[in-house]
Design a protein around this motif. Structure first.
Motif, PDB file in Angstrom:
ATOM      1  N   VAL A 140       0.837  -1.215   0.000  1.00 16.19           N
ATOM      2  CA  VAL A 140       0.000   0.000   0.000  1.00 16.19           C
ATOM      3  C   VAL A 140       0.868   1.261   0.000  1.00 16.19           C
ATOM      4  O   VAL A 140       0.694   2.130  -0.869  1.00 16.19           O
ATOM      5  CB  VAL A 140      -0.988  -0.008   1.188  1.00 16.19           C
ATOM      6  CG1 VAL A 140      -1.694   1.345   1.324  1.00 16.19           C
ATOM      7  CG2 VAL A 140      -2.013  -1.119   1.016  1.00 16.19           C
ATOM      8  N   HIS A 165       1.382   4.268  -2.943  1.00 17.40           N
ATOM      9  CA  HIS A 165       1.248   5.693  -2.640  1.00 17.40           C
ATOM     10  C   HIS A 165       2.554   6.451  -2.860  1.00 17.40           C
ATOM     11  O   HIS A 165       2.536   7.676  -3.023  1.00 17.40           O
ATOM     12  CB  HIS A 165       0.745   5.869  -1.209  1.00 17.40           C
ATOM     13  CG  HIS A 165      -0.638   5.329  -1.021  1.00 17.40           C
ATOM     14  ND1 HIS A 165      -1.103   4.829   0.179  1.00 17.40           N
ATOM     15  CD2 HIS A 165      -1.653   5.190  -1.906  1.00 17.40           C
ATOM     16  CE1 HIS A 165      -2.345   4.412   0.023  1.00 17.40           C
ATOM     17  NE2 HIS A 165      -2.709   4.617  -1.224  1.00 17.40           N
ATOM     18  N   HIS A 214      -8.997   9.766   3.080  1.00 14.95           N
ATOM     19  CA  HIS A 214      -7.700   9.356   3.634  1.00 14.95           C
ATOM     20  C   HIS A 214      -7.431   7.867   3.402  1.00 14.95           C
ATOM     21  O   HIS A 214      -7.097   7.118   4.327  1.00 14.95           O
ATOM     22  CB  HIS A 214      -7.625   9.651   5.147  1.00 14.95           C
ATOM     23  CG  HIS A 214      -7.886  11.081   5.504  1.00 14.95           C
ATOM     24  ND1 HIS A 214      -7.929  11.533   6.804  1.00 14.95           N
ATOM     25  CD2 HIS A 214      -8.138  12.174   4.730  1.00 14.95           C
ATOM     26  CE1 HIS A 214      -8.181  12.826   6.829  1.00 14.95           C
ATOM     27  NE2 HIS A 214      -8.304  13.222   5.565  1.00 14.95           N
ATOM     28  N   TYR A 215      -7.575   7.416   2.184  1.00 11.06           N
ATOM     29  CA  TYR A 215      -7.336   6.021   1.784  1.00 11.06           C
ATOM     30  C   TYR A 215      -8.405   5.060   2.301  1.00 11.06           C
ATOM     31  O   TYR A 215      -8.210   3.841   2.245  1.00 11.06           O
ATOM     32  CB  TYR A 215      -5.966   5.506   2.260  1.00 11.06           C
ATOM     33  CG  TYR A 215      -4.767   6.311   1.833  1.00 11.06           C
ATOM     34  CD1 TYR A 215      -4.825   7.186   0.751  1.00 11.06           C
ATOM     35  CD2 TYR A 215      -3.565   6.181   2.515  1.00 11.06           C
ATOM     36  CE1 TYR A 215      -3.706   7.912   0.366  1.00 11.06           C
ATOM     37  CE2 TYR A 215      -2.433   6.904   2.135  1.00 11.06           C
ATOM     38  CZ  TYR A 215      -2.518   7.778   1.063  1.00 11.06           C
ATOM     39  OH  TYR A 215      -1.411   8.493   0.681  1.00 11.06           O
ATOM     40  N   SER A 216      -9.523   5.587   2.826  1.00  6.88           N
ATOM     41  CA  SER A 216     -10.507   4.721   3.479  1.00  6.88           C
ATOM     42  C   SER A 216     -11.545   4.153   2.527  1.00  6.88           C
ATOM     43  O   SER A 216     -12.518   3.542   2.971  1.00  6.88           O
ATOM     44  CB  SER A 216     -11.211   5.494   4.606  1.00  6.88           C
ATOM     45  OG  SER A 216     -10.292   5.880   5.591  1.00  6.88           O
ATOM     46  N   TYR A 226     -11.219   1.631   0.863  1.00  7.72           N
ATOM     47  CA  TYR A 226     -11.178   0.186   1.069  1.00  7.72           C
ATOM     48  C   TYR A 226     -12.126  -0.224   2.200  1.00  7.72           C
ATOM     49  O   TYR A 226     -12.784  -1.263   2.121  1.00  7.72           O
ATOM     50  CB  TYR A 226      -9.750  -0.247   1.397  1.00  7.72           C
ATOM     51  CG  TYR A 226      -9.619  -1.720   1.716  1.00  7.72           C
ATOM     52  CD1 TYR A 226      -9.537  -2.670   0.702  1.00  7.72           C
ATOM     53  CD2 TYR A 226      -9.584  -2.172   3.036  1.00  7.72           C
ATOM     54  CE1 TYR A 226      -9.423  -4.025   0.983  1.00  7.72           C
ATOM     55  CE2 TYR A 226      -9.465  -3.516   3.330  1.00  7.72           C
ATOM     56  CZ  TYR A 226      -9.386  -4.439   2.304  1.00  7.72           C
ATOM     57  OH  TYR A 226      -9.290  -5.773   2.590  1.00  7.72           O
ATOM     58  N   TYR A 282      -2.928   0.182   7.464  1.00  3.09           N
ATOM     59  CA  TYR A 282      -3.374   0.653   6.147  1.00  3.09           C
ATOM     60  C   TYR A 282      -4.036   2.022   6.278  1.00  3.09           C
ATOM     61  O   TYR A 282      -3.744   2.951   5.517  1.00  3.09           O
ATOM     62  CB  TYR A 282      -4.341  -0.358   5.540  1.00  3.09           C
ATOM     63  CG  TYR A 282      -5.113   0.168   4.349  1.00  3.09           C
ATOM     64  CD1 TYR A 282      -4.529   0.217   3.090  1.00  3.09           C
ATOM     65  CD2 TYR A 282      -6.415   0.647   4.485  1.00  3.09           C
ATOM     66  CE1 TYR A 282      -5.221   0.714   1.994  1.00  3.09           C
ATOM     67  CE2 TYR A 282      -7.107   1.145   3.397  1.00  3.09           C
ATOM     68  CZ  TYR A 282      -6.512   1.175   2.162  1.00  3.09           C
ATOM     69  OH  TYR A 282      -7.194   1.688   1.089  1.00  3.09           O
ATOM     70  N   TRP A 338      -1.867   7.056   5.624  1.00  7.58           N
ATOM     71  CA  TRP A 338      -2.138   8.365   5.020  1.00  7.58           C
ATOM     72  C   TRP A 338      -1.367   9.471   5.714  1.00  7.58           C
ATOM     73  O   TRP A 338      -0.946  10.447   5.082  1.00  7.58           O
ATOM     74  CB  TRP A 338      -3.638   8.658   5.102  1.00  7.58           C
ATOM     75  CG  TRP A 338      -4.038  10.010   4.615  1.00  7.58           C
ATOM     76  CD1 TRP A 338      -4.348  10.379   3.329  1.00  7.58           C
ATOM     77  CD2 TRP A 338      -4.180  11.211   5.408  1.00  7.58           C
ATOM     78  NE1 TRP A 338      -4.673  11.710   3.265  1.00  7.58           N
ATOM     79  CE2 TRP A 338      -4.576  12.249   4.531  1.00  7.58           C
ATOM     80  CE3 TRP A 338      -4.019  11.503   6.757  1.00  7.58           C
ATOM     81  CZ2 TRP A 338      -4.807  13.545   4.974  1.00  7.58           C
ATOM     82  CZ3 TRP A 338      -4.246  12.791   7.197  1.00  7.58           C
ATOM     83  CH2 TRP A 338      -4.630  13.798   6.312  1.00  7.58           C
TER      84      TRP A 338
END
Length: 390
Positions: free
Chosen positions: A33, A37, A139-141, A143, A317, A321
């Protein structure tokens, strides 16, 4: 039949043995991950693929994109064979994902106000923006947003899977998912009326294959994981052979991506994303390889450490961020103005990002566990009071 141990109660249940291979797969999936990024924040997508550094980074990004496929295959591998009743008891388990998400989002917001706002990286939030940060899965959430829906569907997905009557039906289901959700990436991303048919970044791709179902590609990975779990004997290969197969898939799709991207900027279209045919087969190959390695001689202490890291991977994970916003914007991109030169900082960047993310996840887990104990004690106290009144 062997003799029973007299010291073992007849009703004793032996806990299932933890599979260190699956812990390692989850950890590697998480490590990929921050790798994805790294390319998102270091200017990679604004450069033309026409030099050695960009070729190397294209191969690296292709590998890093296995993060989500590995997570999804692992979910199907572990969950699809189980029979869950779609009742309140099952659905309350969703808080095991929601509460850690809320804790880490709160840590994120504290970090934003204490660090990013004074540094001038982010503007101060309004009350509406604070609320929006929780409800919009930023914020990458994304997923988490996807996984919550998958969690609600799992009892019904498992009913489908566990009621298939033969291996042939299982194969047909997996192939159907592939055709609906992955195969469009093979056929739909070519510009047939252009001089360069394989142009990597075009707004005029021809769609010649049904494309609607590509957005629910996690189901393809879920049922693929289910098939791998149920038919383990079919995929028992020596690690060296499974590793060579993985290297072969990476070489083929990596080269395909480089050739299509040559003299263009790197693409984020579906042909080179999580629902791409190449990423799909690479994900399967890497999963089989990692699951084929014999770790029986691994020290127990190391197994426990890896199990803990695996448990912290979900929170890590989410926490990944935090460092990205400060490190790339404020430091790396300014200190190293030439994008290609940033490649040499890849390893220290990833090590730093992974370490910080695991530390944040560890403290968030402590908060979660402490909160769980408090809630449990309050619940027990309420039940005692109710029983005493009776």
């Amino acid at each position: 039949m062997g003799k029973k141990n007299k010291n073992t109660p007849p009703t004793a249940v032996v806990p299932p043995k933890r599979n260190v291979n699956l812990d390692i797969i989850r950890i590697i999936a998480f490590v990929f991950v921050p790798c994805v990024h790294f390319f998102l924040h270091n200017g990679f997508y604004s450069q033309t693929v026409d030099n050695t550094e960009m070729y190397i980074m294209t191969y690296m990004r292709t590998l890093a994109l296995l993060c989500i496929p590995l997570f999804m295959i692992l979910t199907g591998y572990l969950q699809a064979g189980k029979r869950f009743e779609p009742n309140l008891k099952y659905y309350l388990k969703i808080f095991k994902f929601v509460v850690p998400y809320l804790i880490i989002m709160t840590i994120d917001l504290i970090y934003i106000n204490a660090w990013l706002v004074p540094e001038g990286i982010i503007k101060p939030y309004t009350l509406k923006e604070y609320i929006h940060n929780y409800t919009s899965f930023t914020h990458y959430s994304w997923y988490v947003e996807m996984y919550l829906g998958l969690f609600l569907l799992i009892p019904f997905l498992n009913m489908i899977w566990n009621n298939l009557k033969s291996k042939k039906q299982e194969r047909i289901l997996v192939i159907t998912m592939f055709i609906l959700m992955i195969a469009p990436s093979i056929f739909n991303y070519y510009e047939f009326d252009a001089e360069n048919v394989m142009s990597a970044a075009s707004d005029n791709y021809w769609s010649i294959f049904p494309n609607w179902w590509t957005g629910v590609y996690p189901l393809a990975y879920y049922f693929t994981g289910a098939y791998l779990a149920k038919n383990k004997a079919d995929f028992k290969l020596k690690p060296i052979f499974s590793f060579l197969i993985f290297l072969g898939t990476w070489a083929i799709f990596g080269t395909y991506t480089v050739l299509r991207s040559y003299l263009n900027k790197p693409s984020m279209y579906a042909w080179t994303n999580y629902n791409s045919w190449g990423i799909y087969f690479m994900g399967i190959a890497l999963f089989i390889f990692l699951n084929s390695i014999n770790f029986k001689s691994m020290p127990k202490l190391l197994c426990k450490f890896l199990a803990k890291l695996s448990d912290l991977s979900f929170g890590a994970y989410l926490a990944s961020w935090m460092l990205d916003q400060w490190f790339y914007v404020k430091h790396l991109n300014k200190m190293v103005p030439v994008m290609e030169d940033r490649l040499k900082y890849f390893v220290p960047c990833i090590l730093l990002a992974v370490t910080v993310a695991f530390i944040v996840s560890y403290f968030a887990d402590l908060i979660y566990r402490a909160g769980s104990i408090v809630v449990s004690d309050i619940s027990k106290s309420i039940r005692k009071k109710r029983s005493s009144k009776r």
